[in-house]
Scaffold this active site. Structure first.
Site, PDB file in Angstrom:
ATOM      1  N   HIS A  17      51.198  56.154  36.371  1.00 30.30           N
ATOM      2  CA  HIS A  17      50.513  57.130  35.188  1.00 30.30           C
ATOM      3  C   HIS A  17      51.569  57.656  34.377  1.00 30.30           C
ATOM      4  O   HIS A  17      51.299  57.437  33.024  1.00 30.30           O
ATOM      5  CB  HIS A  17      49.897  58.347  35.837  1.00 30.30           C
ATOM      6  N   LYS A  41      34.927  58.391  44.142  1.00 28.37           N
ATOM      7  CA  LYS A  41      36.097  58.648  45.063  1.00 28.37           C
ATOM      8  C   LYS A  41      36.142  60.120  45.514  1.00 28.37           C
ATOM      9  O   LYS A  41      35.660  60.996  44.639  1.00 28.37           O
ATOM     10  CB  LYS A  41      37.398  58.530  44.302  1.00 28.37           C
ATOM     11  N   ARG A  90      46.626  47.071  35.104  1.00 25.25           N
ATOM     12  CA  ARG A  90      47.781  46.807  36.139  1.00 25.25           C
ATOM     13  C   ARG A  90      47.677  45.222  36.515  1.00 25.25           C
ATOM     14  O   ARG A  90      48.704  44.643  36.528  1.00 25.25           O
ATOM     15  CB  ARG A  90      47.727  47.487  37.572  1.00 25.25           C
ATOM     16  N   SER A 128      47.003  55.439  43.112  1.00 26.42           N
ATOM     17  CA  SER A 128      46.925  56.667  43.726  1.00 26.42           C
ATOM     18  C   SER A 128      46.451  56.608  45.093  1.00 26.42           C
ATOM     19  O   SER A 128      46.886  57.227  46.184  1.00 26.42           O
ATOM     20  CB  SER A 128      46.066  57.747  43.000  1.00 26.42           C
TER      21      SER A 128
END
Ligand code: ADP
Length: 164
Positions: A17, A41, A90, A128
């Protein structure tokens, strides 16, 4: 004034991040890093904790503001007068979801562009979710998150364990 919104769960802040933020600040006059709830989540840290972590690790940038958003991202972006939404890309695995989101957001608000930034290769495998999993199992996450975030993870899992 070219303002961008960088939304995400940031649960917790990772070096990935921070890498994306460091790239976005070079492109925009102001970057609003917005902690967004994610219905898919369950979060480990509260919104306030996540905002505090982001603030603590972006103090070197006078053009970064940390905030949070509750409703639709494009509504928030427009209310902030933002010209762009920044997202990190990513790997190919991120692409399909991000592509769908970007096009849907364009349908909802044609004037807000989505910009994808690629992190340094070292961070392309970092999320994360993986960091939380390693920390939960007692692994060392020092290479993936700033020191105070690592300590916060250790404290959080210790307190969850003592509650159980
Ligand atoms: P995650 O839980 O997967 O870390 P977030 O919702 O916190 O995801 O991510 C917010 C934004 O930051 C997303 O655009 C995501 O693709 C991006 N991001 C997350 N980790 C990285 C990383 N290691 N490198 C680049 N971008 C990332």
């Amino acid at each position: 004034m070219r303002r961008a919104i960088y939304p995400g769960s940031f649960d917790p802040t990772t070096n990935g991040h921070l890498d994306v933020i460091s790239r976005a600040v070079k492109m925009f006059d102001e970057v609003v890093v917005a902690v967004a709830p994610n219905s898919q989540k369950i979060s480990l840290f509260t919104v306030e904790e996540r905002m505090a972590m982001l603030r603590a690790h972006t103090t070197q940038y006078s053009t970064v503001r940390v905030s949070h958003l509750d409703g639709l991202l494009v509504d928030y972006a427009q209310s902030q007068g933002a010209v762009a939404i920044v997202r990190g890309l990513r790997a190919v695995s991120d692409f399909e979801f991000e592509f769908q989101m970007a096009l849907m957001n364009r349908k909802l608000a044609a004037d807000v562009e989505t910009i994808f930034l690629m992190p340094k290769e070292d961070y392309t495998y970092l999320s994360s979710r993986i960091v939380k999993e390693i920390a939960r199992l007692g692994g060392d996450v020092a290479a993936f998150v700033p020191g105070p975030v690592k300590e916060a993870l250790v404290r959080k899992f210790a307190s969850l364990k003592s509650e159980a």
